[in-house]
Motif scaffolding. Sequence first.
Motif, PDB file in Angstrom:
ATOM      1  N   GLU A  37      -8.665 -25.942  -3.063  1.00  0.00           N
ATOM      2  CA  GLU A  37      -7.448 -25.175  -3.344  1.00  0.00           C
ATOM      3  C   GLU A  37      -7.610 -24.456  -4.682  1.00  0.00           C
ATOM      4  OE1 GLU A  37      -2.699 -26.002  -4.006  1.00  0.00           O
ATOM      5  OE2 GLU A  37      -3.812 -27.303  -2.631  1.00  0.00           O
ATOM      6  N   GLY A  67      -1.944 -23.182  -2.808  1.00  0.00           N
ATOM      7  CA  GLY A  67      -1.122 -23.812  -1.781  1.00  0.00           C
ATOM      8  C   GLY A  67      -1.866 -24.143  -0.511  1.00  0.00           C
ATOM      9  N   ARG A  75      -6.202 -22.651  -7.928  1.00  0.00           N
ATOM     10  CA  ARG A  75      -4.973 -22.634  -8.720  1.00  0.00           C
ATOM     11  C   ARG A  75      -5.234 -21.899 -10.035  1.00  0.00           C
ATOM     12  NH1 ARG A  75      -4.712 -29.083 -10.334  1.00  0.00           N
ATOM     13  NH2 ARG A  75      -6.209 -29.011 -12.044  1.00  0.00           N
TER      14      ARG A  75
END
Length: 678
Positions: free
Chosen positions: A112, A53, A114
């Motif tokens: 980011e 996020g 993930r």
Amino acid sequence: MGGDGAAPIRASEALRKKLAKIGLQREADLLVHLPLRYEDETCITPVARAAGGRPVQVEVVVHGNEVQYRPRRQLIVRAADASGEITLRFFSFYPSQQAALSAGSRVRAFGEVRGGFFGAEMVHPRFRKVGDDEPLPTELTPIYPSTAGVANSALHKLIARALESADLADTLPDELRQQLKLPGLARSLRFLHTPPPGTDLDTLHARHHPAWRRVKFDEVLAQQLSLRRAWLARREQGAPVLVARDDLGARLLDRLPFGLTGAQLRAMAEIARDLGQPYPMQRLLQGDVGAGKTIVAALAACQAISAGWQAAFMAPTEILAEQHYLKLAAWLEPLGVKVAWLSGSLKGKARREQLAAAAADAQLIVGTHALIQEGVDFARLGLAIVDEQHRFGVAQRLALRKKGSNPHQLMMSATPIPRTLAMSYYADLDVTVLDELPPGRTPIKTRLIADSRRDELVGFVKKHVEEGRQAYWVCPLIEESEALQLQTAQETYATLLAEFSGLTVGLVHGRLKADEKQAVMAAFAAGEIDVLVATTVIEVGVDVPNASLMVIEHAERFGLSQLHQLRGRVGRGAHESSCVLIYAGPLGEVARQRLKIIYEHTDGFEIARRDLQLRGPGEFVGSRQSGVPLLRYADLEADADLVEMARGVAENMLTAHPELAERHLQRWLGSREELLKS
């Protein structure tokens, strides 16, 4: 920026060419080339604590890499820190990058994190090799708008060097700056280019920080200064003084079957005053569909004619131009005014006769772009009227002005301009608003129906026409397109011919010859055609009071301005009028918003305001932008107060501090300001 700001960027010729593609040519341009966003590389996040996020930076050691070819070619890099393992995945890469990510390499990767099939992963992170115990940056990393072949790091170095050597003396006097509660420019620019660690990223990215507010104010001020200076420069130019010598305007008003609204009378008074000045009028007359701009323009033409000068009236399409010609000729020829007509379709002897009239005794010349073609001469042009001015570029409007001795110019638009837009992009014009509709305009009901209910709609239209009224059926394309599977004008025409047995169906579109279009429109106006299938050539200027139903195919494909203009073709008679918008699902979010706005609102100014929010100013003002610099940082809605402030400051600076105004313009616009002087 002082002396050195105008100097070209110190870089190789190849790099300068690439920088020029994004508007960077001077050292001064680098200073106001501000980041799109910022990344925090001042700390390291352990892989195990890198939640999704939000982008983070990890420092890992590469275990190995491999190129995989399924499902597509990609570079897979396995790496880890003391807390866990992570995969770095690249779908496009160079051999040099693969070599840099070889086993044993220590890298810092930013992106980011993930969850993937094999655990934590970063897709296309920004990375660099580092040594053991390499120090971390002490500032946030700015990410700049760029172009192919120009790395962010290269831009950062160029900008840092420019900041060190630039003259950043403030162009706002201290007292004024404090009164406006704005920080200093030097401090603001340095902060935005090199924000210290701990700065709130959300505030920076939302551009709410005081440093951003200062930059946005300076940008708006530069625009206001430039446009205001252009406005003042016109006051130094000579123009015909058009003072009426007879009662031509009064006699026209006496012949009209209607009276003017209060808004029309106010507009006429403003225009009449301007025409009597020794400098050229440059006024924008805007009003909603049906507000009565044409009669105001006709009265302005009467003033020019009765002062012994000519007036020219230019419209963007032949259908619209001919509508104006027929209406103006019907009003003015019985009063002894000689009206000429020029269009691209006019050929041979007829064209030669009209050209001769324009160069001799015609008092009003109406036409399309043909008016500005080479070989068209006017005997004594004193007033140039441009309808739907946003459809013409700066060069085209200038070409008409050059046909006379600096004639006055009246531009008209039925696309209302939101107040904030008028204050910024149209600040070089005097603006008159017709904010009142003539009595007798019937309200238009807007209906939305899905394409699946087409058969039901056909029955509704047939019943409507059988009751003695007429209808438009508008389509976005002329013939079938594989790219856009839309109902076409030709296909719809064929379908409705079969459906409406006993009724007359007509077809008009842009590919018809001019005389064919004119014949169809004349038949529709005379009531000889019951249903007119058309493309957007009937968007403006068409006035058939008995046409009280408008159907628009694939309404989701049209812009708000077009939908509002098309809807305005009905509601011109005594009958209740409707506009039916057919849409095909599934609708995207923007299309859904557009249809909701047009369904809920009939006020053109409110529709224009919402349209500005959806599209932004660049697209909204269209071809006018060839002469007005776009705002890069300020937002017309969110920063409306800055536009208000800048207007007042610009006027004061040009008179009280002209040297500061000049430096401010050089800093923000440089040579681009020359564009405005056309």
